[in-house]
Design a protein around this motif. Structure first.
Motif, short mmCIF file in Angstrom:
data_model
loop_
_atom_site.label_atom_id
_atom_site.label_comp_id
_atom_site.label_asym_id
_atom_site.label_seq_id
_atom_site.Cartn_x
_atom_site.Cartn_y
_atom_site.Cartn_z
N ASN A 1 20.74 8.74 -8.98
CA ASN A 1 19.63 9.68 -8.85
C ASN A 1 18.38 9.19 -9.56
OD1 ASN A 1 21.70 12.68 -9.10
ND2 ASN A 1 21.35 11.31 -7.40
N THR A 2 18.53 8.88 -10.86
CA THR A 2 17.36 8.49 -11.65
C THR A 2 16.81 7.14 -11.19
OG1 THR A 2 18.87 7.59 -13.33
CG2 THR A 2 18.04 9.83 -13.67
N PHE A 3 17.70 6.22 -10.80
CA PHE A 3 17.24 4.91 -10.37
C PHE A 3 16.35 5.01 -9.14
CE2 PHE A 3 17.75 1.19 -7.62
CZ PHE A 3 17.32 0.18 -8.47
N TYR A 4 16.83 5.70 -8.11
CA TYR A 4 16.06 5.77 -6.87
C TYR A 4 14.86 6.71 -6.97
CZ TYR A 4 19.45 2.95 -4.36
OH TYR A 4 20.24 1.90 -3.94
N MET A 5 14.98 7.75 -7.78
CA MET A 5 13.83 8.64 -7.93
C MET A 5 12.68 7.93 -8.63
SD MET A 5 14.39 11.61 -6.55
CE MET A 5 13.36 12.82 -7.35
N LEU A 6 12.98 7.22 -9.71
CA LEU A 6 11.92 6.53 -10.45
C LEU A 6 11.34 5.36 -9.66
CD1 LEU A 6 13.34 6.65 -14.08
CD2 LEU A 6 11.04 7.34 -13.42
N THR A 7 12.23 4.48 -9.17
CA THR A 7 11.72 3.32 -8.44
C THR A 7 11.13 3.73 -7.10
OG1 THR A 7 13.93 2.92 -7.47
CG2 THR A 7 13.39 1.79 -9.54
N GLY A 8 11.69 4.76 -6.46
CA GLY A 8 11.17 5.20 -5.16
C GLY A 8 9.79 5.80 -5.27
N PHE A 9 9.60 6.69 -6.24
CA PHE A 9 8.27 7.29 -6.42
C PHE A 9 7.27 6.24 -6.87
CE2 PHE A 9 10.21 11.62 -6.56
CZ PHE A 9 9.38 12.19 -5.61
N HIS A 10 7.71 5.29 -7.69
CA HIS A 10 6.78 4.22 -8.06
C HIS A 10 6.40 3.40 -6.84
CE1 HIS A 10 5.70 0.14 -9.44
NE2 HIS A 10 5.02 0.81 -10.36
N GLY A 11 7.37 3.09 -5.99
CA GLY A 11 7.06 2.36 -4.76
C GLY A 11 6.07 3.11 -3.88
N MET A 12 6.20 4.43 -3.85
CA MET A 12 5.25 5.24 -3.09
C MET A 12 3.85 5.11 -3.67
SD MET A 12 5.35 9.35 -2.37
CE MET A 12 4.85 9.74 -4.06
N HIS A 13 3.75 5.07 -5.00
CA HIS A 13 2.45 4.92 -5.65
C HIS A 13 1.88 3.52 -5.44
CE1 HIS A 13 3.63 8.67 -7.55
NE2 HIS A 13 2.41 8.79 -8.03
N VAL A 14 2.74 2.50 -5.40
CA VAL A 14 2.27 1.16 -5.09
C VAL A 14 1.71 1.12 -3.67
CG1 VAL A 14 2.96 -1.25 -4.73
CG2 VAL A 14 3.82 0.01 -6.71
N THR A 15 2.39 1.79 -2.74
CA THR A 15 1.90 1.86 -1.37
C THR A 15 0.52 2.51 -1.32
OG1 THR A 15 4.18 2.05 -0.56
CG2 THR A 15 2.41 2.68 0.96
N LEU A 16 0.36 3.63 -2.03
CA LEU A 16 -0.94 4.29 -2.07
C LEU A 16 -1.99 3.38 -2.69
CD1 LEU A 16 -2.77 6.75 -1.75
CD2 LEU A 16 -1.88 7.62 -3.93
N GLY A 17 -1.62 2.66 -3.77
CA GLY A 17 -2.56 1.74 -4.40
C GLY A 17 -2.97 0.63 -3.47
N CYS A 18 -2.02 0.10 -2.69
CA CYS A 18 -2.36 -0.95 -1.72
C CYS A 18 -3.33 -0.43 -0.66
CB CYS A 18 -1.09 -1.48 -1.05
SG CYS A 18 -0.20 -2.71 -2.01
N ILE A 19 -3.10 0.79 -0.20
CA ILE A 19 -4.01 1.38 0.79
C ILE A 19 -5.42 1.50 0.21
CG2 ILE A 19 -4.53 3.48 2.10
CD1 ILE A 19 -1.51 3.89 2.39
N MET A 20 -5.51 1.93 -1.05
CA MET A 20 -6.81 2.04 -1.70
C MET A 20 -7.49 0.68 -1.79
SD MET A 20 -5.69 4.71 -4.73
CE MET A 20 -7.27 4.68 -5.57
N LEU A 21 -6.73 -0.33 -2.18
CA LEU A 21 -7.31 -1.67 -2.31
C LEU A 21 -7.73 -2.24 -0.96
CD1 LEU A 21 -4.90 -3.29 -4.95
CD2 LEU A 21 -7.22 -2.42 -5.33
N ILE A 22 -6.95 -1.95 0.08
CA ILE A 22 -7.32 -2.42 1.42
C ILE A 22 -8.62 -1.77 1.88
CG2 ILE A 22 -6.65 -2.35 3.86
CD1 ILE A 22 -3.73 -2.67 2.91
N VAL A 23 -8.78 -0.48 1.60
CA VAL A 23 -10.03 0.20 1.93
C VAL A 23 -11.18 -0.44 1.18
CG1 VAL A 23 -11.28 2.39 1.77
CG2 VAL A 23 -8.90 2.38 2.53
N MET A 24 -10.96 -0.75 -0.12
CA MET A 24 -12.00 -1.40 -0.91
C MET A 24 -12.35 -2.77 -0.33
SD MET A 24 -12.77 0.84 -3.13
CE MET A 24 -12.21 2.13 -2.02
N PHE A 25 -11.33 -3.47 0.16
CA PHE A 25 -11.56 -4.81 0.72
C PHE A 25 -12.47 -4.73 1.95
CE2 PHE A 25 -10.33 -8.42 3.43
CZ PHE A 25 -10.59 -9.47 2.56
N PHE A 26 -12.20 -3.79 2.84
CA PHE A 26 -13.04 -3.66 4.03
C PHE A 26 -14.45 -3.18 3.67
CE2 PHE A 26 -8.92 -3.54 6.30
CZ PHE A 26 -9.20 -4.52 7.25
N ARG A 27 -14.55 -2.36 2.62
CA ARG A 27 -15.89 -1.95 2.19
C ARG A 27 -16.65 -3.14 1.61
NH1 ARG A 27 -16.63 3.41 -1.17
NH2 ARG A 27 -18.74 2.77 -0.63
#
Length: 294
Positions: free
Chosen positions: A230-256
């Protein structure tokens, strides 16, 4: 006597985006609840479609709302006061994310420091351990559940160590990109930002491989594998979701950046994405230490 200079504070017209976002979140809540119920009861329904509709509406809202903000900023409508408002908003957002992860780290700490030793009979809980789980051994990771399910702990070497190196490197490249922007070195900015995005996407790819390895017959590390799974997948999974969001933000910055946006004196959107990326990196370092190593 000096004369104070007053700045005009831009107040946008009424927007329909907040109500669109509220409807989207409502659809996500209803859809997710129904979808989980349908999976549990092995029935078919519209929960999944409602959930997808809510997610699509959120994406539509974010794209539309952010487009309005970008256009207003590029038109020079924002003052220094508005810039401070954006900074405060992003600061509070990152603080809320800190508290989000603090709750999960707290659950991990409580399980390892209190619950597991108590079940093993530590302190004044000898009878508790003898009654609830006589064969229990107080070790971490907890690789055997009360129903006899066996699993395997995920080591820190291999993919986790590689991902740590990737994220730490991406934090450095993100800093170099920010410095290049402040020095108005556009070619270097594009290169460092592109490298940061590639490193972030590589991290996500390797995490998918790690999850595939965890769910293999060899490891049998599942989300249902007791408190450790439970704790392994919850912590790493939510972090992975935040990395995905961060990548989307950086990609938007790149196109800007490609469109010529941002100047050395006016680039808070880029700075906010950089803040978020560094936050994600710091969380991973803590996660790597407390989830994988200790």
């Amino acid at each position: 006597m000096t004369t104070k200079e007053y700045e005009s504070y831009y107040v946008p017209a009424q927007s329909h985006w907040p109500i669109v976002g509220a409807i989207a979140l409502f659809l996500i809540a209803i859809g997710a609840a129904n979808y989980v119920t349908e999976i549990k009861n092995q029935t078919s329904g519209f929960g999944g479609y409602i959930l997808l509709a809510g997610i699509a509406l959120v994406i539509f809202m974010v794209v539309g709302w952010f487009s309005n903000v970008i256009n207003e900023s590029m038109a020079g409508k924002y003052s220094h006061q508005m810039d401070n408002s954006f900074r405060q908003g992003m600061s509070w957002f990152i603080f809320s994310e800190v508290m989000f992860f603090a709750a999960f780290f707290g659950a991990l700490l409580y399980a390892r420091t209190f619950s597991v030793p108590w079940l093993g009979g530590a302190g004044n809980n000898a009878m508790t351990g003898a009654v609830l789980w006589p064969e229990f051994t107080a070790v971490w990771p907890l690789i055997k559940t009360p129903d006899g399910t066996q699993t395997t702990g995920m080591g820190w070497y291999g993919l986790p160590l590689l991902n740590t190196i990737l994220l730490l490197t991406s934090s450095i490249t993100a800093h170099f990109a920010h410095v290049a922007l402040e020095q108005n070195k556009r070619p270097q900015l594009k290169i460092w930002l592109a490298i940061t995005i590639v490193l972030g996407m590589a991290f996500m790819g390797f995490q998918v491989l790690e999850y595939a390895h965890g769910y293999s017959e060899e490891m049998q590390l599942y989300l249902t594998s007791g408190i450790y799974g439970n704790t392994f997948y919850m912590l790493t999974g939510f972090h992975g979701m935040h990395v995905t969001l961060g990548c989307i933000m950086l990609i938007v910055m790149f196109f800007r950046v490609l469109k010529g946006h941002f100047t050395p004196d006016n680039h808070f959107a880029f700075q906010a994405a950089s803040w978020y990326w560094h936050f994600v990196d710091v969380v991973w370092v803590l996660l790597f230490v407390f989830v994988y190593i200790l």
